[in-house]
Design an enzyme around this catalytic site. Structure first.
Site: not given
Ligand SMILES: CC[C@@H](C(=O)O)C(=O)SCCNC(=O)CCNC(=O)[C@H](O)C(C)(C)COP(=O)(O)OP(=O)(O)OC[C@H]1O[C@@H](n2cnc3c(N)ncnc32)[C@H](O)[C@@H]1OP(=O)(O)O
Ligand SMILES: [Co+2]
Length: 136
Positions: A7, A79, A130
Site C-alpha cells: 500500500h 509511507h 513499512e
Molecule cells: C495502520 C497500521 C499500519 C499498517 O498496517 O499500515 C500503519 O501504517 S500505522 C502508520 C502510522 N505509524 C507510523 O508511521 C509509525 C512509524 N512512524 C514513526 O515512528 C514516526 O512517524 C517517525 C517516522 C519517527 C517520524 O516521527 P516525527 O514525530 O515526525 O519525528 P521527527 O519530526 O523527528 O522526524 C524525523 C525526521 O523524519 C522526517 N519524517 C517524518 N515523517 C516522515 C515521513 N512520513 N516521510 C519522510 N520523512 C519523514 C521528519 O521530517 C524529520 O526530518 P528532519 O526534519 O529533516 O529531521
Molecule cells: Co501502512
C-alpha cells in the site's frame, strides 16, 4: 527481499473528507474506517486491484503522524509498504546493513493482522518504508 507494493499511505487531517473525495471525485471503492489506537491512527483502505491506498488520520494523543501533519497541514504521502515473506529475516538483514528499525525494532501487528515494521526515512531517501510480512 521486498516483494509487492502492499500500500501507499496518505496522511490526512480529516479522514471523512478524504474518503468522500476519493469516493465521489475519483470513484474509488472505499473500505470502512478502522480505528487502530495501538498505532495512533484511524485508517481507510482503497483497493485499486494492483495495490492499495491507505488513508490515515491521527487517533488520540501522541499519534506518530501528528508531527507529519503539522509540517503538512493539507496532508501528504506518508509511507509506502512493501511485502516481505519473512519479517524477522528482513529486520536482521537490514539492521546488519546499518538500517534503523523504528520503535523497539520488534514487529507489531498491522492493519491486515500481519507483522509490520517501519524503517527510518533518513536511511531510505527520505521515504518512510513499512514492511509487512505476507507469507506465500
Ligand atoms: C495502520 C497500521 C499500519 C499498517 O498496517 O499500515 C500503519 O501504517 S500505522 C502508520 C502510522 N505509524 C507510523 O508511521 C509509525 C512509524 N512512524 C514513526 O515512528 C514516526 O512517524 C517517525 C517516522 C519517527 C517520524 O516521527 P516525527 O514525530 O515526525 O519525528 P521527527 O519530526 O523527528 O522526524 C524525523 C525526521 O523524519 C522526517 N519524517 C517524518 N515523517 C516522515 C515521513 N512520513 N516521510 C519522510 N520523512 C519523514 C521528519 O521530517 C524529520 O526530518 P528532519 O526534519 O529533516 O529531521
Ligand atoms: Co501502512
Amino acid at each position: 527481499m521486498i516483494g509487492r507494493l502492499n500500500h501507499i499511505a496518505i496522511a490526512v487531517p480529516d479522514l471523512a473528507v478524504a474518503v468522500a473525495t476519493y469516493r465521489d471525485q475519483l470513484g474509488a471503492q472505499v473500505g470502512a474506517p478502522q480505528a487502530l489506537p495501538e498505532h495512533g491512527v484511524t485508517v481507510v483502505f482503497i483497493d485499486t486491484g494492483n495495490t492499495k491506498v491507505e488513508l490515515l488520520e491521527p487517533l488520540g494523543a501522541g499519534s506518530p503522524i501528528a508531527g507529519f501533519l503539522e509540517k503538512n497541514p493539507a496532508g501528504g504521502m506518508h509511507h509506502i509498504c512493501f511485502e516481505v515473506p519473512d519479517i524477522a529475516a528482513a529486520v536482521s538483514r537490514l539492521v546488519s546493513g546499518g538500517a534503523r528499525v523504528l520503535g523497539d525494532g520488534q514487529p507489531r501487528t498491522g492493519a491486515h493482522g500481519n507483522p509490520v515494521v517501519f524503517l527510518h526515512p533518513k536511511d531510505f531517501s527520505g521515504t518512510l518504508i513499512e514492511l509487512e510480512q505476507v507469507r506465500g
